[in-house]
Design a protein around this motif. Sequence first.
Motif, PDB file in Angstrom:
ATOM      1  N   SER A  35       0.829  -1.218   0.000  1.00  0.00           N
ATOM      2  CA  SER A  35       0.000   0.000   0.000  1.00  0.00           C
ATOM      3  C   SER A  35       0.857   1.258   0.000  1.00  0.00           C
ATOM      4  O   SER A  35       0.539   2.234  -0.681  1.00  0.00           O
ATOM      5  N   ILE A  36       1.941   1.242   0.755  1.00  0.00           N
ATOM      6  CA  ILE A  36       2.831   2.409   0.808  1.00  0.00           C
ATOM      7  C   ILE A  36       3.385   2.712  -0.583  1.00  0.00           C
ATOM      8  O   ILE A  36       3.400   3.871  -1.014  1.00  0.00           O
ATOM      9  N   CYS A  37       3.812   1.691  -1.310  1.00  0.00           N
ATOM     10  CA  CYS A  37       4.329   1.915  -2.669  1.00  0.00           C
ATOM     11  C   CYS A  37       3.238   2.486  -3.572  1.00  0.00           C
ATOM     12  O   CYS A  37       3.498   3.391  -4.367  1.00  0.00           O
ATOM     13  N   ALA A  38       2.023   1.977  -3.439  1.00  0.00           N
ATOM     14  CA  ALA A  38       0.921   2.485  -4.267  1.00  0.00           C
ATOM     15  C   ALA A  38       0.650   3.955  -3.955  1.00  0.00           C
ATOM     16  O   ALA A  38       0.505   4.777  -4.872  1.00  0.00           O
ATOM     17  N   PHE A  39       0.587   4.304  -2.667  1.00  0.00           N
ATOM     18  CA  PHE A  39       0.359   5.704  -2.299  1.00  0.00           C
ATOM     19  C   PHE A  39       1.534   6.580  -2.741  1.00  0.00           C
ATOM     20  O   PHE A  39       1.339   7.695  -3.229  1.00  0.00           O
ATOM     21  N   ALA A  40       2.764   6.093  -2.552  1.00  0.00           N
ATOM     22  CA  ALA A  40       3.947   6.881  -2.925  1.00  0.00           C
ATOM     23  C   ALA A  40       3.970   7.142  -4.427  1.00  0.00           C
ATOM     24  O   ALA A  40       4.355   8.225  -4.866  1.00  0.00           O
ATOM     25  N   ASN A  41       3.556   6.154  -5.203  1.00  0.00           N
ATOM     26  CA  ASN A  41       3.511   6.322  -6.650  1.00  0.00           C
ATOM     27  C   ASN A  41       2.270   7.077  -7.094  1.00  0.00           C
ATOM     28  O   ASN A  41       2.170   7.467  -8.245  1.00  0.00           O
ATOM     29  N   ASP A  42       1.330   7.230  -6.189  1.00  0.00           N
ATOM     30  CA  ASP A  42       0.087   7.951  -6.445  1.00  0.00           C
ATOM     31  C   ASP A  42      -0.592   7.441  -7.715  1.00  0.00           C
ATOM     32  O   ASP A  42      -0.979   8.206  -8.591  1.00  0.00           O
ATOM     33  N   ILE A  43      -0.741   6.129  -7.778  1.00  0.00           N
ATOM     34  CA  ILE A  43      -1.317   5.466  -8.946  1.00  0.00           C
ATOM     35  C   ILE A  43      -2.688   6.043  -9.293  1.00  0.00           C
ATOM     36  O   ILE A  43      -3.032   6.211 -10.459  1.00  0.00           O
ATOM     37  N   TYR A  50      -3.270   7.900   3.970  1.00  0.00           N
ATOM     38  CA  TYR A  50      -2.963   7.469   5.331  1.00  0.00           C
ATOM     39  C   TYR A  50      -3.258   5.991   5.484  1.00  0.00           C
ATOM     40  O   TYR A  50      -4.272   5.493   4.981  1.00  0.00           O
ATOM     41  N   ILE A  51      -2.381   5.308   6.193  1.00  0.00           N
ATOM     42  CA  ILE A  51      -2.616   3.929   6.617  1.00  0.00           C
ATOM     43  C   ILE A  51      -2.672   3.975   8.138  1.00  0.00           C
ATOM     44  O   ILE A  51      -1.748   4.475   8.786  1.00  0.00           O
ATOM     45  N   ILE A  52      -3.772   3.477   8.693  1.00  0.00           N
ATOM     46  CA  ILE A  52      -3.957   3.507  10.140  1.00  0.00           C
ATOM     47  C   ILE A  52      -3.931   2.071  10.638  1.00  0.00           C
ATOM     48  O   ILE A  52      -4.819   1.266  10.315  1.00  0.00           O
ATOM     49  N   VAL A 108      -0.070   5.583  12.740  1.00  0.00           N
ATOM     50  CA  VAL A 108      -0.589   6.237  11.546  1.00  0.00           C
ATOM     51  C   VAL A 108       0.592   6.538  10.621  1.00  0.00           C
ATOM     52  O   VAL A 108       1.556   7.189  11.032  1.00  0.00           O
ATOM     53  N   ILE A 109       0.503   6.034   9.415  1.00  0.00           N
ATOM     54  CA  ILE A 109       1.542   6.278   8.415  1.00  0.00           C
ATOM     55  C   ILE A 109       0.968   7.266   7.409  1.00  0.00           C
ATOM     56  O   ILE A 109      -0.020   6.969   6.728  1.00  0.00           O
ATOM     57  N   GLY A 110       1.571   8.443   7.356  1.00  0.00           N
ATOM     58  CA  GLY A 110       1.146   9.487   6.428  1.00  0.00           C
ATOM     59  C   GLY A 110       2.006   9.445   5.189  1.00  0.00           C
ATOM     60  O   GLY A 110       3.230   9.467   5.275  1.00  0.00           O
ATOM     61  N   LEU A 111       1.372   9.375   4.043  1.00  0.00           N
ATOM     62  CA  LEU A 111       2.081   9.206   2.778  1.00  0.00           C
ATOM     63  C   LEU A 111       1.836  10.394   1.875  1.00  0.00           C
ATOM     64  O   LEU A 111       0.699  10.768   1.628  1.00  0.00           O
ATOM     65  N   GLN A 112       2.905  10.963   1.405  1.00  0.00           N
ATOM     66  CA  GLN A 112       2.829  12.118   0.528  1.00  0.00           C
ATOM     67  C   GLN A 112       3.189  11.713  -0.892  1.00  0.00           C
ATOM     68  O   GLN A 112       3.960  10.778  -1.103  1.00  0.00           O
ATOM     69  N   LEU A 113       2.643  12.425  -1.841  1.00  0.00           N
ATOM     70  CA  LEU A 113       2.948  12.196  -3.247  1.00  0.00           C
ATOM     71  C   LEU A 113       4.438  12.379  -3.488  1.00  0.00           C
ATOM     72  O   LEU A 113       5.059  13.285  -2.963  1.00  0.00           O
ATOM     73  N   ASP A 114       4.981  11.479  -4.269  1.00  0.00           N
ATOM     74  CA  ASP A 114       6.384  11.564  -4.663  1.00  0.00           C
ATOM     75  C   ASP A 114       6.412  11.340  -6.174  1.00  0.00           C
ATOM     76  O   ASP A 114       5.770  10.426  -6.680  1.00  0.00           O
ATOM     77  N   THR A 115       7.122  12.168  -6.895  1.00  0.00           N
ATOM     78  CA  THR A 115       7.119  12.068  -8.354  1.00  0.00           C
ATOM     79  C   THR A 115       8.055  10.989  -8.884  1.00  0.00           C
ATOM     80  O   THR A 115       8.106  10.747 -10.078  1.00  0.00           O
TER      81      THR A 115
END
Length: 124
Positions: A35-43, A50-52, A108-115
Amino acid sequence: MALPINIEDLLHKQRVESNRIEFKEGWNPTSIYHSICAFANDIDNLGGGYIIIGVAEKNGIAVRPVKGVPEENLDKIQREVLQYNQLIEPVYAPRVSIEEVDGKYLVVIGLQLDTTAHTQHQQM
């Protein structure tokens, strides 16, 4: 690190679109880092999310009171997050916050967009 949003808003899916929040009952690094990779890639072009961890869900809604993460596991989980971050190519470092809700602890893991495109190594 403090959250930029109120934890209760996240649990009630207020102020953040529901597809930007994932609830996990427990610490399962393989599932969580997928999930972290998916959020980081902002598919889905959502701008992060957020992952809680420590919250069960029913029909996409957080079950209250929350299940929580045992206090004695919090340091271990935070150390493992740092280790797993190194397995993402290139390295990605999400925000981690410990929050107390319903007398229990949540991670809580907060994930921001990364290009930059991110992938996880097979060792997870």
